[in-house]
Design an enzyme around this catalytic site. Structure first.
Site, PDB file in Angstrom:
ATOM      1  N   SER A 129       0.627  -1.318  -0.254  1.00  0.00           N
ATOM      2  CA  SER A 129      -0.229  -0.208   0.264  1.00  0.00           C
ATOM      3  C   SER A 129       0.872   1.008   0.020  1.00  0.00           C
ATOM      4  CB  SER A 129      -0.825   0.240   1.653  1.00  0.00           C
ATOM      5  OG  SER A 129      -1.422   1.071   1.625  1.00  0.00           O
ATOM      6  N   TYR A 156      -2.785  -0.682  10.683  1.00  0.00           N
ATOM      7  CA  TYR A 156      -2.839  -1.212   9.448  1.00  0.00           C
ATOM      8  C   TYR A 156      -1.797  -1.147   8.433  1.00  0.00           C
ATOM      9  CZ  TYR A 156      -3.844  -1.556   4.630  1.00  0.00           C
ATOM     10  OH  TYR A 156      -3.499  -1.375   3.439  1.00  0.00           O
ATOM     11  N   LYS A 160       1.875  -3.120   7.209  1.00  0.00           N
ATOM     12  CA  LYS A 160       2.485  -3.080   5.634  1.00  0.00           C
ATOM     13  C   LYS A 160       4.119  -3.032   5.601  1.00  0.00           C
ATOM     14  CE  LYS A 160      -1.793  -4.132   3.749  1.00  0.00           C
ATOM     15  NZ  LYS A 160      -1.660  -6.026   2.782  1.00  0.00           N
TER      16      LYS A 160
HETATM   17  C1  WQD Z   1      -9.669   8.664   0.697  1.00  0.00           C
HETATM   18  C2  WQD Z   1     -10.563   9.971   1.074  1.00  0.00           C
HETATM   19  C3  WQD Z   1     -10.595  10.750   3.170  1.00  0.00           C
HETATM   20  C4  WQD Z   1     -14.358   8.682   2.867  1.00  0.00           C
HETATM   21  C5  WQD Z   1      -7.062   4.192   1.748  1.00  0.00           C
HETATM   22  C6  WQD Z   1      -7.290   2.522   2.070  1.00  0.00           C
HETATM   23  C7  WQD Z   1      -6.218   1.808   2.701  1.00  0.00           C
HETATM   24  C8  WQD Z   1      -5.224   2.059   1.252  1.00  0.00           C
HETATM   25  C9  WQD Z   1      -4.757   3.554   0.903  1.00  0.00           C
HETATM   26  C10 WQD Z   1      -5.019   0.222   0.106  1.00  0.00           C
HETATM   27  C11 WQD Z   1      -9.598  10.633   2.247  1.00  0.00           C
HETATM   28  C12 WQD Z   1     -12.173  11.729   2.240  1.00  0.00           C
HETATM   29  C13 WQD Z   1     -13.489   9.297   3.396  1.00  0.00           C
HETATM   30  C14 WQD Z   1     -15.586   9.812   3.937  1.00  0.00           C
HETATM   31  C15 WQD Z   1     -14.336  11.468   3.400  1.00  0.00           C
HETATM   32  N1  WQD Z   1      -5.088   0.906   1.052  1.00  0.00           N
HETATM   33  N2  WQD Z   1     -13.191  11.023   2.951  1.00  0.00           N
HETATM   34  N3  WQD Z   1     -15.529  11.152   3.774  1.00  0.00           N
HETATM   35  O1  WQD Z   1      -7.510   7.253   3.690  1.00  0.00           O
HETATM   36  O2  WQD Z   1      -6.862   6.687   1.282  1.00  0.00           O
HETATM   37  O3  WQD Z   1      -6.879   4.342   2.337  1.00  0.00           O
HETATM   38  O4  WQD Z   1      -5.959   3.724   0.651  1.00  0.00           O
HETATM   39  O5  WQD Z   1      -4.213  -0.829   1.104  1.00  0.00           O
HETATM   40  O6  WQD Z   1      -5.920   0.896   3.192  1.00  0.00           O
HETATM   41  O7  WQD Z   1      -8.150   3.015   3.211  1.00  0.00           O
HETATM   42  O8  WQD Z   1      -8.278   5.832   1.211  1.00  0.00           O
HETATM   43  O9  WQD Z   1     -10.937   5.500   0.775  1.00  0.00           O
HETATM   44  O10 WQD Z   1     -10.980   5.981   3.959  1.00  0.00           O
HETATM   45  O11 WQD Z   1     -10.384   8.117   1.391  1.00  0.00           O
HETATM   46  O12 WQD Z   1     -14.050  12.672   2.949  1.00  0.00           O
HETATM   47  O13 WQD Z   1     -16.564   9.290   4.283  1.00  0.00           O
HETATM   48  O14 WQD Z   1     -12.082  10.654   0.916  1.00  0.00           O
HETATM   49  O15 WQD Z   1     -10.810  11.978   4.342  1.00  0.00           O
HETATM   50  O16 WQD Z   1      -9.102  12.177   1.946  1.00  0.00           O
HETATM   51  P1  WQD Z   1      -7.852   6.112   2.789  1.00  0.00           P
HETATM   52  P2  WQD Z   1     -10.486   6.967   1.807  1.00  0.00           P
END
Ligand code: WQD
Length: 347
Positions: A129, A156, A160
Site C-alpha cells: 500500500s 494497518y 504492510k
Molecule cells: C480517501 C479520502 C478521506 C470517506 C485507502 C485505504 C487504505 C489504503 C490507502 C490500500 C480521504 C476522504 C473518505 C468519507 C471523506 N489502500 N473521505 N469522507 O484513507 O486514502 O486509504 O487507501 O491499501 O487501506 O483505506 O482512503 O477512501 O478512506 O479516503 O471525505 O466518508 O476521502 O478523508 O481524504 P485512504 P479513503
C-alpha cells in the site's frame, strides 16, 4: 496450453476477486483460498459466472499453519502466490492492533514457510500500500518507488511495512529461491463492468467511493467530506484513484514477470507503485461522480479525519515501463461502474 497454477489468498475480497477474473482471462489456473472474514461465499459464484468456469476454492485461514500445510500438500504444483489475505481498515486497526498484527503477519509467515518448505522455490506477489510512504514531502510528489518510506500512521500501515521487511529478509536468505514483487496500491475504486463483483464494505463504509454511492442511492443520509481546510486547491484531500480492474491486471503482469522473466528482475524483491499518476481531491471526485451519473450527492464539510494524509498520488512510470502496464480507464467510466454496482447490490 494451460499456464501455471497460481494461489490467490484472500481471493474473494474486493481486489482479490477482480484479480482472479484477470488471471483466468490470461490463461492461468487459479486456486483461491479465503476465510470469508471480509467477504461472502457468493463471490465465488459471481466469479464463476464471469469466467464461465468452476473455480478451485478452499475455505481456510492463512494464519493457520496446518491449513496452509494441507493446501500445499493438495496443490504442490502452485507456481506463484498472490497474497491479499489481510485485514485492511485503517481506523479499525487503531482499535484492534493485536488482531491486525496477528492476522496480517501470521498469514504471510505461514504462506512463506509452507510455500518454501523443503527448500522449494517460491514466487510471491504481495498486496502492499501507498500508506508505506505516509505524507510524502512536496519534492517527492508524485510518489515514485525511490521516495522515502515514513513511519506508518496506523497499525494497518505498520503491518504492510513489516510484511515488506519480512519479504526482504526471507528473499535475501533464500538467495534467489524466493522471488517477490510488492505492489503498492494507491486508492482502488470501481467494480467489474459486469456489475457481478465489486467492493462490498461491511457496515458503514470507511472508504470514500462506497460512501458516495451509498449516499447517492439513499442508504446514507449525507456524505461527510473530512476537511476542506487543507493546503490543496479546493481544500480537500488529494488521492490517486485507480480502477480495480486496471489494478488487477497489474497483478497478472507481475506474475508473468516472475514466472517468465525472473532473470530480468533487479534483485530478489521489486516494488511498484500502482496508480494513475493523477491526483484528484475529494470534492473533485464528488463533482465528477455527479456529472458521470447524473445523480446528486448530498454532502457537508465535516472536520478532518485523524490519520489522513493531505495529498498523495503516484508516479507510475516504473510500473508502466517495467511491467508494461498502465491504468488508463477513464475515471468517469470507473465512477459509473461503482454506481452500476451499487444499484445492482441494492436491487
Ligand atoms: C480517501 C479520502 C478521506 C470517506 C485507502 C485505504 C487504505 C489504503 C490507502 C490500500 C480521504 C476522504 C473518505 C468519507 C471523506 N489502500 N473521505 N469522507 O484513507 O486514502 O486509504 O487507501 O491499501 O487501506 O483505506 O482512503 O477512501 O478512506 O479516503 O471525505 O466518508 O476521502 O478523508 O481524504 P485512504 P479513503
Amino acid at each position: 496450453m494451460k499456464k501455471a497454477k497460481i494461489l490467490v489468498t484472500g481471493g474473494t475480497g474486493y481486489i482479490g476477486s477482480h484479480t482472479v477474473v484477470e488471471l483466468d482471462a490470461a490463461g492461468y489456473e487459479v486456486v483461491v483460498v479465503d476465510n470469508f472474514s471480509n467477504s461472502t461465499p457468493e463471490v465465488i459464484d459471481n466469479i464463476e459466472s464471469i469466467t464461465g468456469k468452476k473455480i478451485t476454492f478452499l475455505e481456510l485461514d492463512c494464519a493457520d499453519k496446518d491449513h496452509m500445510r494441507l493446501l500445499f500438500a493438495k496443490h504442490p504444483d502452485i507456481s506463484a502466490a498472490i497474497h491479499f489475505a489481510a485485514y485492511k481498515a485503517v481506523g479499525e486497526s487503531v482499535d484492534k492492533p493485536v488482531e491486525y498484527y496477528h492476522n496480517n503477519l501470521s498469514s504471510l509467515l505461514c504462506l512463506l514457510s509452507e510455500m518454501t518448505a523443503g527448500g522449494r522455490r517460491g514466487s510471491v506477489v504481495f498486496s502492499s500500500s501507498c500508506t508505506v510512504y505516509g505524507q510524502p514531502k512536496a519534492e517527492h510528489l508524485p510518489v515514485s518507488e525511490s521516495a522515502p518510506l515514513q513511519p506508518a500512521t496506523s497499525p494497518y500501515g505498520k503491518t504492510k511495512q513489516m510484511c515488506e521487511d519480512i519479504l526482504t529478509d526471507a528473499s535475501a536468505a533464500m538467495k534467489g529461491a524466493l522471488k517477490v514483487i510488492s505492489l503498492r496500491y494507491f486508492n482502488p475504486v470501481g467494480a467489474h463492468p459486469s456489475a457481478k463483483i465489486g467492493e462490498l464494505p461491511r457496515g458503514v463504509p470507511q472508504n470514500l467511493l462506497p460512501f458516495v454511492t451509498q449516499t447517492a442511492i439513499g442508504l446514507r443520509e449525507q456524505l461527510s467530506v473530512f476537511g476542506n481546510d487543507y493546503n490543496t486547491p479546493d481544500g480537500s484531500c488529494i488521492r490517486d484513484y485507480i480502477y480495480v480492474c486496471d489494478l488487477a491486471k497489474a497483478h497478472v503482469k507481475a506474475v508473468d514477470r516472475m514466472l517468465e522473466r525472473a532473470d530480468e528482475m533487479e534483485g530478489d524483491i521489486e516494488y511498484f507503485n500502482l496508480g494513475t499518476g493523477r491526483g484528484l481531491s475529494v470534492l473533485e471526485i464528488v463533482n465528477m461522480f455527479e456529472k458521470a451519473t447524473g445523480v446528486k450527492v448530498n454532502y457537508r464539510i465535516a472536520p478532518r479525519r485523524a490519520g489522513d494524509v493531505e495529498q498523495v498520488w503516484a508516479d507510475p512510470a516504473r510500473a508502466n515501463k517495467v511491467l508494461g502496464w498502465k491504468a488508463d480507464t477513464p475515471l468517469e467510466d470507473v465512477l459509473r461502474s461503482a454506481w452500476e454496482w451499487e444499484k445492482k447490490i441494492r436491487s
